[in-house]
Design an enzyme around this catalytic site. Structure first.
Site, PDB file in Angstrom:
ATOM      1  CB  THR A  28      53.494 -20.431 -42.507  1.00  0.00           C
ATOM      2  OG1 THR A  28      54.587 -20.934 -41.529  1.00  0.00           O
ATOM      3  CG2 THR A  28      53.810 -18.796 -42.242  1.00  0.00           C
ATOM      4  NE  ARG A  81      60.898 -24.081 -35.388  1.00  0.00           N
ATOM      5  CZ  ARG A  81      59.950 -23.818 -36.518  1.00  0.00           C
ATOM      6  NH1 ARG A  81      58.659 -23.177 -36.220  1.00  0.00           N
ATOM      7  NH2 ARG A  81      60.251 -24.012 -37.616  1.00  0.00           N
ATOM      8  CB  ILE A  82      62.347 -18.170 -32.780  1.00  0.00           C
ATOM      9  CG1 ILE A  82      62.210 -17.838 -31.329  1.00  0.00           C
ATOM     10  CG2 ILE A  82      61.948 -17.214 -33.670  1.00  0.00           C
ATOM     11  CD1 ILE A  82      62.950 -16.874 -30.840  1.00  0.00           C
ATOM     12  N   GLY A  83      60.747 -19.851 -35.380  1.00  0.00           N
ATOM     13  CA  GLY A  83      60.526 -20.263 -36.739  1.00  0.00           C
ATOM     14  C   GLY A  83      61.048 -19.060 -37.874  1.00  0.00           C
TER      15      GLY A  83
END
Lengths: 379, 343
Positions: A227, A272-274
């Site tokens: 990120t 997928r949501i992080g």
């Protein structure tokens, strides 16, 4: 100013306190921290950034790669610095800094994002301001928005949008309506990440029979759980935080039962949501405590509300931003999560602790304009 | 308001379940339906209670309790969910357990999953899925793979919610968008949410502690009336709408979702317990009170591992109730405030 001998004494004390397995970079945490609120030194507008935490070992890092990363970090810092120097707002500064990293193919955000199991790039981002009403914007499951952080900022600032968090095709439609740059999904593709994706699938096939087998990790890992993020405080004392990412890369996990550190690749499912677009988990800003942006094992950031925990420690325990950040990252390490955070308070005190072997990071102050960039553990 | 003061002393009430069915401000319609709501809350409590009574886990108890409310057309979750601006039902849910690893599962942007909380539970339990949060068509595909019941999107439709949707659209035409939307920039204007929107914030949730002292929390919703399509609320977000930690407490929230996100409300309650040593009642009251100052509308239910319960809100009304295995009376105050004739 804290004297050198004082710093040495503090390092000593903490050395005894922290276990030898702690990978936290001890030197970094003392970047101009002030211990108490009596006569806090105000460092003025400050920007701190990260480009991902992961497995980076200096001796295996080709010099050329190292230079490329440091240069990109510097470019990101300068972009944000220019805005702060001109008296601009922290939200514009963090957006500018993150955009540089999104546009740069080196980082796992925007162009250069890693791929999901089905070979797609799914992007997400969030942004927040630390004023009393905590304005925020976030988005996820994006395929065609060139700069997710700009979309997040648009959501935050749009008086006609009363929501914080938009996802999927509707979020993309909104981005288009707002005139944001839309690209073909192929725009985000880079050869390096595609190669890693294919290698990952191969490795997954090999380890599927024995998921707990010890694997030799790549010692040169240019694909951090990367990120990217930026936190800044401007001349008004307003803090802003921004975080942006593609989906998560290979996952290395600590087992909770034993200390075995095994490499394993799990299906990074589509959809997928992080933690990155989740306020409280990946991004946080509050003028009275601090702004925080996280990077690392996203699921841990979610399950432990890491960035809000940093702020809660400042608010309720009265810890300074450095200690709060270090402690939160250490707590995460204890439960098997790898990663780091960057944090800034309204006085421009900075912290960049992490419990992995390295983290792309840096900071710059308007007071002296010198960009400081780092990758490894021993700087 | 709270029914019992939380304390760290030795009094252990044993397995306990607490639920909520939404918070908001009073509307006449809700008085007319009061009996139905009480009945549904009772059924939800008893469903979870059965599990706890038979030594089952808090995880299963909260899922059963929430499923009853999802299946009931009264609540803004599952069937009976509110509509988006585009006239769709978009559902979301999350679940978490308070063990040291804080296992959790969440899903959002769902159109065809009959019980979103069951999907959240699958995600939590599935060792093949290391993720916490799935969204959109991939979440629905996963639900299908796992054999969960899928329905036609029309299943969720109810006349009452459709009417709220249409009324809301009408009101939007009369009222410029930006008055409703400046909640981010002005506390004074933040209370001007259309009545149709405020009243229909009926997220449902449940928190339970089982005989092993494990806390589980579940929250599920259809979102906000006439929300933008694609809007994700606090309900599937840990730290915002759902939180569980055995050493502090389990919390489930309902109210103005964006506020829960921006202030990480449920995590804040637990942080006060952890770092300030507050009991759960005080922690909940403080957070909810502070939230009102910034223009929020919030209700939370809280439970610690001793079975102490707390329920705090900064609006007129929150459907809620709790039940203990040790004592089968169910307690369900529905509201406080003015009576029907004052409306």
């Amino acid at each position: 100013m804290v004297s050198v001998s004082c710093i040495a004494a503090i390092v000593d004390f903490l050395d005894k306190k922290l276990s030898s397995r702690t990978k936290i970079n001890k030197k970094m945490k003392f970047i101009d921290e002030t211990k108490s609120v009596q006569n806090p030194i105000n460092h003025g507008p400050t920007l701190v950034i990260h480009g991902g935490a992961g497995v980076m070992i200096r001796k295996n890092y080709p010099l050329k790669e190292k230079r490329e990363y440091l240069k990109a970090l510097e470019e990101s810092l300068i972009a944000g610095y220019k805005i702060l120097l001109d008296g601009g707002s922290s939200i514009d500064a963090v957006e500018a800094a993150v955009r540089i990293m999104e546009d740069c193919p080196l980082f796992n955000a925007g162009k250069g994002s890693v791929f999901s199991i089905s070979g797609k790039n799914e992007l997400e981002a969030s942004i927040m301001i630390g004023t009393p009403l905590h304005p925020a914007g976030a988005n996820t499951l994006l395929r065609t928005v060139k700069n997710p952080i700009t979309l997040a900022k648009t959501i935050l600032l749009d008086p006609e949008c009363r929501h914080v968090f938009l996802g999927g095709s509707e979020a993309e439609k909104y981005a288009k309506d707002k005139g944001l740059e839309i690209v073909d999904p192929g725009y985000f593709w880079t050869e390096k990440r595609w190669r890693q994706h294919m290698e990952g699938l191969e490795r997954q096939k090999l380890t599927s029979d024995s998921p707990n087998s010890l694997l030799l990790k790549d010692e040169f890992d240019a694909s951090p759980k990367g990120t990217v993020g930026a936190v800044a405080v401007d001349k008004y004392g307003i803090i802003a935080s921004a975080t942006s990412t593609g989906t998560e890369g290979p996952l290395y996990r600590f087992s909770l039962c034993s200390s075995a550190h095994y490499g394993g690749l799990n299906n990074k499912k589509d959809g997928r949501i992080g933690d990155t677009p989740l306020i409280g988990c990946g991004t946080w800003a509050d003028n009275e405590t601090c702004g925080v942006s996280g990077t690392g094992d996203g699921e841990f950031f979610i399950r432990f509300g890491i960035v809000q925990d940093v702020a809660a420690r400042v608010k309720y325990l009265g810890e300074n931003v450095a200690d709060a950040a270090i402690n939160a990252v250490e707590e995460m390490r204890k439960v098997g999560g790898e990663g780091g955070v960057i944090a800034v308070d309204k006085y421009g005190n900075v912290a960049m602790p992490y419990n992995s072997l390295g983290m792309y990071r840096g900071y710059i102050r308007v007071s002296d304009g010198i960009p400081h960039t780092f990758i490894f553990n021993d700087e | 308001m709270s029914e019992s003061k939380g304390n760290k002393g030795p009094v252990n009430h044993g397995p306990t379940l607490i639920i909520h069915g939404g918070a908001g401000n009073l509307r006449r319609e809700l008085f007319e339906l009061e009996q139905e709501y009480r009945e549904a809350l009772k059924n939800s409590l008893f469903a979870g209670h059965q599990i706890l009574k038979n030594g089952g886990s808090s995880l299963d108890a909260v899922v059963e309790a929430v499923c009853v409310m999802e299946d009931s057309p009264l609540f803004n979750a599952g069937k009976g969910s509110v509509f988006t601006l585009g006239g769709k039902n978009e559902l979301e849910a999350s679940i978490m357990i308070g063990t040291p690893d804080h296992q959790a599962g969440a899903a959002t942007l769902l159109y065809t999953v009959k019980n979103p909380i069951k999907l959240a539970k699958e995600i939590l339990l599935d060792p093949q899925v290391p993720h916490v949060f799935l969204g959109a068509q991939w979440a629905e595909e996963y639900a299908k793979e796992k054999g969960l019941e899928l329905v036609d999107p029309k299943y969720f439709w109810t006349e009452r919610r459709w009417k709220q949707h249409m009324d809301g659209l009408e009101q939007r035409e009369l009222q410029p968008q930006n008055i409703i939307a400046t909640t981010k920039t002005s506390a004074a204007e933040s209370n001007i949410l259309s009545d149709k929107e405020v009243g229909s914030m009926g997220t449902v949730g449940a928190v339970a502690v089982d005989k092993d002292g494990i806390i589980a929390v579940a929250t599920s919703t259809g979102g906000m009336n006439n929300k933008k399509d694609g809007r994700i609320g606090d309900t599937p977000m840990l730290a915002a709408g759902t939180w569980a930690d055995n050493e502090t407490c389990g919390v489930s929230g309902t109210g103005y979702g964006e506020c829960f996100i921006r202030y990480a409300i449920v995590h804040d309650v637990a942080a006060r317990v952890k770092y300030l040593g507050e009991n759960i009642s005080d922690a909940a009251e403080q957070v909810v009170k502070e939230n009102k100052k910034v223009g929020g509308l919030a209700g939370v239910i809280v439970l610690d591992k001793y079975g102490n319960v707390a329920m705090s809100k900064n609006c007129d009304l929150m459907f809620r109730g709790y039940i203990r295995v040790s004592d089968e009376r169910w307690i369900s105050p529905v509201r406080s405030g003015p009576s029907p004739k004052d409306l």
